[in-house]
Structure formats: C-alpha cells, structure tokens
Design a protein around this motif. Structure first.
Motif, short mmCIF file in Angstrom:
data_model
loop_
_atom_site.label_atom_id
_atom_site.label_comp_id
_atom_site.label_asym_id
_atom_site.label_seq_id
_atom_site.Cartn_x
_atom_site.Cartn_y
_atom_site.Cartn_z
N SER A 87 12.54 -19.94 49.38
CA SER A 87 11.79 -18.63 49.68
C SER A 87 12.63 -18.53 51.43
O SER A 87 12.88 -17.13 51.68
CB SER A 87 10.62 -19.80 50.74
N LYS A 132 0.28 -22.13 54.93
CA LYS A 132 0.05 -20.62 54.23
C LYS A 132 1.15 -19.93 52.92
O LYS A 132 0.35 -19.27 52.39
CB LYS A 132 1.39 -19.17 55.09
N GLY A 133 1.84 -21.07 52.50
CA GLY A 133 2.10 -21.32 50.79
C GLY A 133 2.85 -21.04 50.67
O GLY A 133 3.87 -20.11 51.14
N GLN A 177 6.25 -19.00 50.79
CA GLN A 177 6.72 -17.97 50.41
C GLN A 177 5.51 -16.98 50.80
O GLN A 177 6.20 -15.61 50.84
CB GLN A 177 6.97 -17.57 48.66
N ASN A 178 5.12 -17.84 51.54
CA ASN A 178 3.62 -16.38 52.11
C ASN A 178 3.51 -16.47 54.20
O ASN A 178 3.51 -15.74 54.13
CB ASN A 178 2.61 -16.70 52.09
N THR A 205 5.48 -15.00 56.77
CA THR A 205 5.32 -14.15 57.24
C THR A 205 6.42 -14.58 59.17
O THR A 205 7.67 -13.41 59.20
CB THR A 205 4.09 -14.15 58.57
N HIS A 254 10.31 -14.27 57.03
CA HIS A 254 10.38 -13.09 55.70
C HIS A 254 10.33 -11.92 56.73
O HIS A 254 10.68 -10.76 56.32
CB HIS A 254 9.31 -13.59 55.22
N GLU A 267 4.88 -22.51 55.48
CA GLU A 267 4.56 -22.33 54.38
C GLU A 267 3.45 -23.66 54.03
O GLU A 267 2.48 -23.45 53.24
CB GLU A 267 5.55 -22.02 53.69
#
Length: 369
Positions: free
Chosen positions: A39, A244-245, A247-248, A250, A253, A272
């Motif tokens: 991720s 947030k899960g 690869q989710n 923020t 990313h 995450e």
C-alpha cells in the motif's frame, strides 16, 4: 544408513537451527510489513519488489549466522569491532556527505560503517566480559564504557542521532546484563539528568535541538519541520478503532506523510488498520522481545547470554523509537521499524541479529543433547 540418508540428515540439520516461536513471530511481522509496503509503495514502482529482495537477503544472512556456533562468533568480536571503528575514523576523515551528514564511505560500493557497530559493539563487549568472567572489577566496567564511547562518539559526530541511540543501547545493554549494580545505575541516571543542560547547549546540533522543540509543540513550525509530525499524528488518529482499510489511507497516498515507506511506515499501517491493528503489531514485537530475553536467560555461557540480551534490546529500541516518533512522544531521529521499513542495510543487520538469537538457542539445545 546409506549415503542418501547421511546427506539428508546433514541437510536437515542446517534447517533445524530455526527457533519455532521466533520464526513464527518473524513471519507474521514480515508478512504485515509486506502488506503495508504494498500500500505505502503504490507511488514507488519497484519498491515492493526491492523490499522482498531485502527480506530474502536478510533471511539468507539469518540462516548463515544461525548455523555458526556462539563460540565461533566470539572469534569475530575483536576484528569486527576494530574494522568497524577504523571505518568510522575513515568516514570522519574523508567520508561522503549527503544532506549535511558525513555517514558514508566509498570502498567500491557506498557503505554506512555505523551499521556494522550495531552488531560489532555488543559482540566486542560480550567477548570482553566473557574474558573477565569471575574476576570483574569496577575498572572493567570503566574499560567497557570506553569501548562503548569510542564508536558512539564517532557516530554522533557524523551526525547521526538515531544510530547513536541504537549503538549506545546495544552497548549499554551488555554492560547492564554483565552485572552493573542498581546503585551505580541510579547514580548514572542522576548524572545523565544533571548533564542534560550541557548536552543541550554544547553537544546537540541546532537541527537536533529544533527536533526536540518540535516534539513538544509541532505548531511552532507547523509548515516546516512540524508539518510532518502533525500529518503523521493526523494519520494515526484518523485510523480510529479499525482503520480506514487497506490502501485507503489518505495521508500517505496524498503525500502528506514523509518517508512513508521507511521511517514513517508505521503511520501508514496505523491509518489503514487502526487501534486494533496497532494492538496486533505491538503484541508481535512484545512477544518477539520476550522470546529474545528468554533465549538470553537460558543461554549456557556469559558471552551468548550478553549477546542475545543486547540483540533483543536493539529490536526493542528500534520498535519503541520508531512508533514513539510517529505518534509524537519522541523526536524524529530516522529509525526504521524492524522488518517492515524499506531499507537493505537495516534489514540485513536485523536479519543478522535474529540469526544470533537462533544460534544461541539452537546450540544450547545441542549442548544439552
């Protein structure tokens, strides 16, 4: 028994060196790291593949070291420490400078000699106390302090506060486990507190003092050095209970978190996977440290006991300092998270440390059988 059975027994013996509890914990930590790196490294093509390569190399190094008896490892103590200190002196004289720090040496390939001392220093001190077993005097602890102070001082001069802390903890752990009295330890603690003003004024660089100030109040430089700590704390806090899960996240990313595949990878993980994920990861490291201390406590010789204890404390310091700086309770000093952060040199060093623990445990069993 035919030749095939003999060969099979020899091959099998090489793989029996792995301590089961330690291996399971390592597997879980590395697997968690791979999932997180996938991720965190989405914006860095090839980062996950390189991370996997580093893990394979670390595993190979761990396997080799685990097969070496502690008595043989002890023979490398003096030469490895001597070479390490010599390379640190060479760095101070004509090392490569990157981002204002002189930490690297070009010997055909670019190396960071300070990494060697994370293992070489406790190895040297364990060898020294093994030689003095049964006749320890106060002067022996004084000589051990000098052995510790030489590389720690050279690394601090580079400057590299993170590695200095790790090397100091590794060396001091050996001195403590060798029998340093609680009375003297208390005196050293008081002396350290009393010397803090001098350390603050004369030994720390301006940027290091600034990092400490930022730790207490990141808002004093909210758009500068404090920005990254603030964003890291936002990432950790926004993870909530379950995160947030995968690869989710923020903050990572959207590039708010700096160095999110290396020093700040735990911020990515905590955002995450949240508080539950944090409990899982902290539990893994806690159990790893407990297992390392159990191996140390049951070691058959003073050398192996001191070495295993020091290596275990290195892992504890890595994890504690990394997570501490991510949540804002410690200054940012550039310490990776064991077996999760991207970085070949640190991964190999940590693999070597795990190999030492497995060597101590495996050869203890051989001595009993």
């Amino acid at each position: 028994m035919d030749n095939r059975d003999v060969y099979w027994q020899r091959i099998r013996s090489f793989f029996l060196v792995f301590d089961a509890p330690l291996s399971i914990l390592l597997f879980l930590i590395m697997s968690t790291g791979i999932v997180t790196m996938y991720s965190a490294g989405l914006d860095f093509p090839g980062r996950l593949e390189h991370h996997m390569r580093n893990i394979v190399i670390a595993f190979f190094v761990m396997w080799i070291v685990a097969n070496i008896p502690p008595q043989t490892l002890m023979r490398f103590a003096v030469p490895l420490y001597t070479v390490g200190v010599a390379l640190l002196i060479a760095v101070a004289m004509f090392g490569l400078v990157k981002k204002g720090a002189r930490r690297w040496l070009n010997v055909g390939v670019v190396v960071q000699p300070s990494e060697i001392l994370k293992i070489a220093l406790p190895l040297m001190l364990a060898w020294y106390f093994q030689k003095r077993e049964g006749s320890l005097r106060w002067k022996d602890f004084g000589i051990a302090t000098v052995i510790l102070a030489i590389p720690a001082g050279l690394i601090a001069k580079q400057p590299d506060l993170g590695t200095t802390i790790l090397v100091f903890v590794a060396g001091f752990s050996v001195i403590f486990f060798a029998g340093l009295s609680w009375r003297l330890l208390g005196g050293l603690f008081v002396l350290a507190l009393a010397s803090l003003p001098l350390v603050w004024k004369f030994l720390l660089h301006d940027y290091q003092r600034h990092r400490v100030e930022i730790m207490f109040d990141p808002t004093v430089d909210a758009l500068g050095k404090g920005f990254h700590i603030i964003q890291s704390m936002i990432a950790v806090g926004s993870g909530g209970l379950t995160g947030k899960g995968w690869q989710n996240g923020t903050q990572s990313h959207l590039e708010f978190i700096p160095e999110h595949t290396t020093d700040f990878i735990s911020a990515v993980y905590l955002e995450e996977f949240g508080f539950i994920g944090a409990l899982f990861l902290v539990s893994l490291y806690f159990l790893f440290v407990v297992r390392g201390l159990m191996i140390s406590a049951n070691a058959p010789t003073l050398f192996s006991r001191l070495m295993a204890g020091a290596v275990t404390m290195i892992y504890f310091t890595y994890a504690f300092v990394n997570m501490g700086m991510v949540v804002g309770i410690l200054p940012v000093v550039g310490v990776p998270l064991p077996f999760m952060s991207f970085g070949g040199t640190a991964m190999v060093t940590l693999g070597m440390g795990a190999g030492i623990l497995m060597s101590v445990q495996h050869h203890r069993k051989l001595m009993k059988s």
